[in-house]
Design a protein around this motif. Structure first.
Motif, PDB file in Angstrom:
ATOM      1  N   UNK A 143      -3.900 -19.286  -3.314  1.00  0.00           N
ATOM      2  CA  UNK A 143      -3.839 -17.853  -3.211  1.00  0.00           C
ATOM      3  C   UNK A 143      -4.612 -17.337  -4.446  1.00  0.00           C
ATOM      4  N   UNK A 144      -5.160 -16.256  -4.300  1.00  0.00           N
ATOM      5  CA  UNK A 144      -6.144 -15.630  -5.376  1.00  0.00           C
ATOM      6  C   UNK A 144      -5.497 -14.226  -5.635  1.00  0.00           C
ATOM      7  N   UNK A 145      -5.702 -13.909  -7.019  1.00  0.00           N
ATOM      8  CA  UNK A 145      -5.265 -12.625  -7.451  1.00  0.00           C
ATOM      9  C   UNK A 145      -6.302 -11.629  -7.476  1.00  0.00           C
ATOM     10  N   UNK A 146      -6.306 -10.572  -6.892  1.00  0.00           N
ATOM     11  CA  UNK A 146      -7.528  -9.599  -7.042  1.00  0.00           C
ATOM     12  C   UNK A 146      -7.073  -8.335  -7.682  1.00  0.00           C
ATOM     13  N   UNK A 147      -7.988  -7.259  -7.350  1.00  0.00           N
ATOM     14  CA  UNK A 147      -7.429  -6.179  -8.290  1.00  0.00           C
ATOM     15  C   UNK A 147      -6.409  -5.379  -7.785  1.00  0.00           C
ATOM     16  N   UNK A 148      -6.114  -4.303  -8.753  1.00  0.00           N
ATOM     17  CA  UNK A 148      -5.255  -3.397  -8.393  1.00  0.00           C
ATOM     18  C   UNK A 148      -6.089  -2.124  -7.753  1.00  0.00           C
ATOM     19  N   UNK A 149      -5.583  -1.660  -6.696  1.00  0.00           N
ATOM     20  CA  UNK A 149      -6.453  -0.635  -5.892  1.00  0.00           C
ATOM     21  C   UNK A 149      -5.848   0.840  -6.164  1.00  0.00           C
ATOM     22  N   UNK A 150      -6.499   1.828  -5.630  1.00  0.00           N
ATOM     23  CA  UNK A 150      -5.939   3.102  -5.806  1.00  0.00           C
ATOM     24  C   UNK A 150      -4.659   3.323  -4.821  1.00  0.00           C
ATOM     25  N   UNK A 151      -4.687   2.625  -3.796  1.00  0.00           N
ATOM     26  CA  UNK A 151      -3.594   2.555  -2.609  1.00  0.00           C
ATOM     27  C   UNK A 151      -3.202   1.340  -2.447  1.00  0.00           C
ATOM     28  N   UNK A 152      -1.999   1.201  -1.690  1.00  0.00           N
ATOM     29  CA  UNK A 152      -1.656  -0.009  -1.251  1.00  0.00           C
ATOM     30  C   UNK A 152      -2.521  -0.879  -0.365  1.00  0.00           C
ATOM     31  N   UNK A 153      -3.137  -1.932  -0.714  1.00  0.00           N
ATOM     32  CA  UNK A 153      -3.990  -2.674   0.194  1.00  0.00           C
ATOM     33  C   UNK A 153      -3.877  -2.833   1.536  1.00  0.00           C
ATOM     34  N   UNK A 154      -2.542  -2.669   1.891  1.00  0.00           N
ATOM     35  CA  UNK A 154      -2.233  -2.857   3.461  1.00  0.00           C
ATOM     36  C   UNK A 154      -2.529  -1.619   3.954  1.00  0.00           C
ATOM     37  N   UNK A 155      -2.585  -0.741   3.223  1.00  0.00           N
ATOM     38  CA  UNK A 155      -2.736   0.619   3.947  1.00  0.00           C
ATOM     39  C   UNK A 155      -4.252   1.149   3.849  1.00  0.00           C
ATOM     40  N   UNK A 156      -5.070   0.364   3.709  1.00  0.00           N
ATOM     41  CA  UNK A 156      -6.420   1.042   3.205  1.00  0.00           C
ATOM     42  C   UNK A 156      -6.893   1.373   4.543  1.00  0.00           C
ATOM     43  N   UNK A 157      -6.538   1.023   5.781  1.00  0.00           N
ATOM     44  CA  UNK A 157      -7.231   1.397   7.107  1.00  0.00           C
ATOM     45  C   UNK A 157      -6.663   2.770   7.476  1.00  0.00           C
ATOM     46  N   UNK A 158      -5.315   3.267   7.030  1.00  0.00           N
ATOM     47  CA  UNK A 158      -4.927   4.397   7.468  1.00  0.00           C
ATOM     48  C   UNK A 158      -5.226   5.619   6.729  1.00  0.00           C
ATOM     49  N   UNK A 159      -6.059   5.256   5.554  1.00  0.00           N
ATOM     50  CA  UNK A 159      -6.286   6.321   4.688  1.00  0.00           C
ATOM     51  C   UNK A 159      -7.334   7.474   5.586  1.00  0.00           C
ATOM     52  N   UNK A 160      -7.370   8.731   5.197  1.00  0.00           N
ATOM     53  CA  UNK A 160      -7.898   9.592   5.964  1.00  0.00           C
ATOM     54  C   UNK A 160      -9.438   9.693   5.418  1.00  0.00           C
ATOM     55  N   UNK A 161      -9.443   9.498   3.952  1.00  0.00           N
ATOM     56  CA  UNK A 161     -10.778   9.481   3.294  1.00  0.00           C
ATOM     57  C   UNK A 161     -10.826   7.917   2.904  1.00  0.00           C
ATOM     58  N   UNK A 162     -11.647   6.947   3.644  1.00  0.00           N
ATOM     59  CA  UNK A 162     -11.684   5.291   3.166  1.00  0.00           C
ATOM     60  C   UNK A 162     -12.221   5.100   1.886  1.00  0.00           C
ATOM     61  N   UNK A 163     -13.189   6.166   1.509  1.00  0.00           N
ATOM     62  CA  UNK A 163     -13.884   5.793   0.103  1.00  0.00           C
ATOM     63  C   UNK A 163     -12.868   6.224  -1.063  1.00  0.00           C
ATOM     64  N   UNK A 164     -11.597   6.671  -1.048  1.00  0.00           N
ATOM     65  CA  UNK A 164     -10.917   6.840  -1.955  1.00  0.00           C
ATOM     66  C   UNK A 164      -9.832   5.481  -1.966  1.00  0.00           C
ATOM     67  N   UNK A 165     -10.139   4.531  -1.223  1.00  0.00           N
ATOM     68  CA  UNK A 165      -9.409   3.311  -1.527  1.00  0.00           C
ATOM     69  C   UNK A 165     -10.580   2.352  -2.390  1.00  0.00           C
ATOM     70  N   UNK A 166     -10.176   2.303  -3.628  1.00  0.00           N
ATOM     71  CA  UNK A 166     -11.130   1.445  -4.532  1.00  0.00           C
ATOM     72  C   UNK A 166     -10.549   0.730  -5.622  1.00  0.00           C
ATOM     73  N   UNK A 167     -10.973  -0.280  -6.127  1.00  0.00           N
ATOM     74  CA  UNK A 167     -10.323  -0.998  -7.307  1.00  0.00           C
ATOM     75  C   UNK A 167     -10.216  -0.215  -8.428  1.00  0.00           C
ATOM     76  N   UNK A 168      -9.149  -0.354  -9.039  1.00  0.00           N
ATOM     77  CA  UNK A 168      -8.863   0.359 -10.525  1.00  0.00           C
ATOM     78  C   UNK A 168      -8.968  -0.482 -11.563  1.00  0.00           C
ATOM     79  N   UNK A 169      -8.303  -1.574 -11.520  1.00  0.00           N
ATOM     80  CA  UNK A 169      -8.227  -2.387 -12.778  1.00  0.00           C
ATOM     81  C   UNK A 169      -7.981  -3.896 -12.222  1.00  0.00           C
ATOM     82  N   UNK A 170      -8.679  -4.838 -13.252  1.00  0.00           N
ATOM     83  CA  UNK A 170      -8.384  -6.257 -12.778  1.00  0.00           C
ATOM     84  C   UNK A 170      -8.673  -6.807 -14.172  1.00  0.00           C
ATOM     85  N   UNK A 171      -7.883  -7.711 -14.497  1.00  0.00           N
ATOM     86  CA  UNK A 171      -8.053  -8.560 -15.604  1.00  0.00           C
ATOM     87  C   UNK A 171      -9.480  -9.035 -15.930  1.00  0.00           C
ATOM     88  N   UNK A 172      -9.789  -9.275 -17.057  1.00  0.00           N
ATOM     89  CA  UNK A 172     -11.368  -9.671 -17.251  1.00  0.00           C
ATOM     90  C   UNK A 172     -11.307 -11.208 -17.477  1.00  0.00           C
TER      91      UNK A 172
END
Ligand SMILES: [Zn+2]
Length: 281
Positions: free
Chosen positions: A145-174
């Protein structure tokens, strides 16, 4: 990224366990003490050392003649139940003892072998707590399993969002990925997926160089080096200022570290300007 919401305001406090701190200097020599030990690799050992001790169960079977495969479900269950450090994984990524969005909004991607033996790649998995990721991993037994970024909302809820553009990565280790195949042009003992104690010295040197540059030139403090599980090592720079960097900044740091461009047989490969950078001198 200046307008991104801050994650918790708790900064880097929880990172001390993995990266040390100002007062406690990390002695790289200590990390590699066992590499030089002859006891670990007796002279009777075959020249081509097999990769060992994967962090995540690899999908390739162990090629040592025994019938058990490292992706054997029973073996993987034991690995995840008894050995995998879920609590440390949680503490590392959560930056706090109590669950936060740093962990809950983090994407995990699972590679799972289905009943027919074909691989399924599941992205956008996320878990609120260390117990829940442990439970899910033990029940689904991913081969990796791989570790991805922290997103603006829960990644499992990304499709329920009214504005899908607001689902975006905020942070990830370098992250830096150093692979021994990068040294195929100059290593003479092995090539491709093979590694031995001789060419592993290239890895040791690369780690020392990159680690020193990241600390001395960029001021990063929380750097974790891990064996990649096959033929290399990964650096995870976990300082908050590293986690919040955009892609342009990440590319700039990678470019700073580039002295020799590998691979291509034609074209300019060495990238040096005079006067030499103090590291190169
Ligand atoms: Zn070698």
């Amino acid at each position: 990224m200046a307008d991104s919401p801050t994650l918790n305001g708790d900064g880097d406090v929880a990172m001390a366990e993995i990266g040390g701190d100002d007062k406690k200097e990390v002695k790289l020599e200590d990390l590699f003490a066992d590499v030089d030990s002859d006891e670990e690799f007796p002279s009777s050992m075959p020249n081509r050392m097999k990769p060992s001790s994967p962090l995540v169960a690899p999908s390739s079977p162990i090629e040592n003649g025994t019938s058990i495969s490292s992706s054997d479900p029973q073996l993987m269950r034991m690995f995840y139940q008894r050995l995998f450090p879920f609590r440390y994984l949680f503490q590392w990524l959560n930056h706090s003892p109590t669950p936060t969005n740093d962990f809950a909004h983090r994407e995990f991607a699972l590679t799972i072998n289905d009943a027919t033996g074909s691989e399924i790649y599941l992205r956008y998995q996320s878990y609120p707590t260390s117990d829940l990721i442990r439970k899910d991993i033990i029940s689904r037994l991913p081969t990796r399993f791989e570790i991805g970024p922290v997103y603006s909302t829960n990644p499992r809820d990304r499709k329920q969002m009214r504005n899908q553009n607001s689902f975006k990565p905020l942070a990830k280790e370098l992250c830096f990925d150093i692979d021994l195949t990068d040294y195929d042009d100059i290593r003479t003992c092995c090539d491709k997926a093979n590694i031995c104690i001789k060419c592993w010295q290239f890895m040791t040197m690369a780690i020392k160089v990159v680690d020193t540059a990241l600390r001395d030139d960029f001021g990063f403090k929380h750097i974790m080096w891990v064996y990649s599980g096959r033929r290399g090592a990964h650096a995870w720079v976990c300082d908050k200022k590293a986690r919040l960097m955009d892609d342009q900044k990440r590319r700039a740091i990678a470019g700073y570290l580039e002295v020799i461009r590998g691979g291509s047989q034609s074209g300019k490969r060495v990238n040096l300007w005079r006067p030499l950078h103090p590291h190169l001198t």
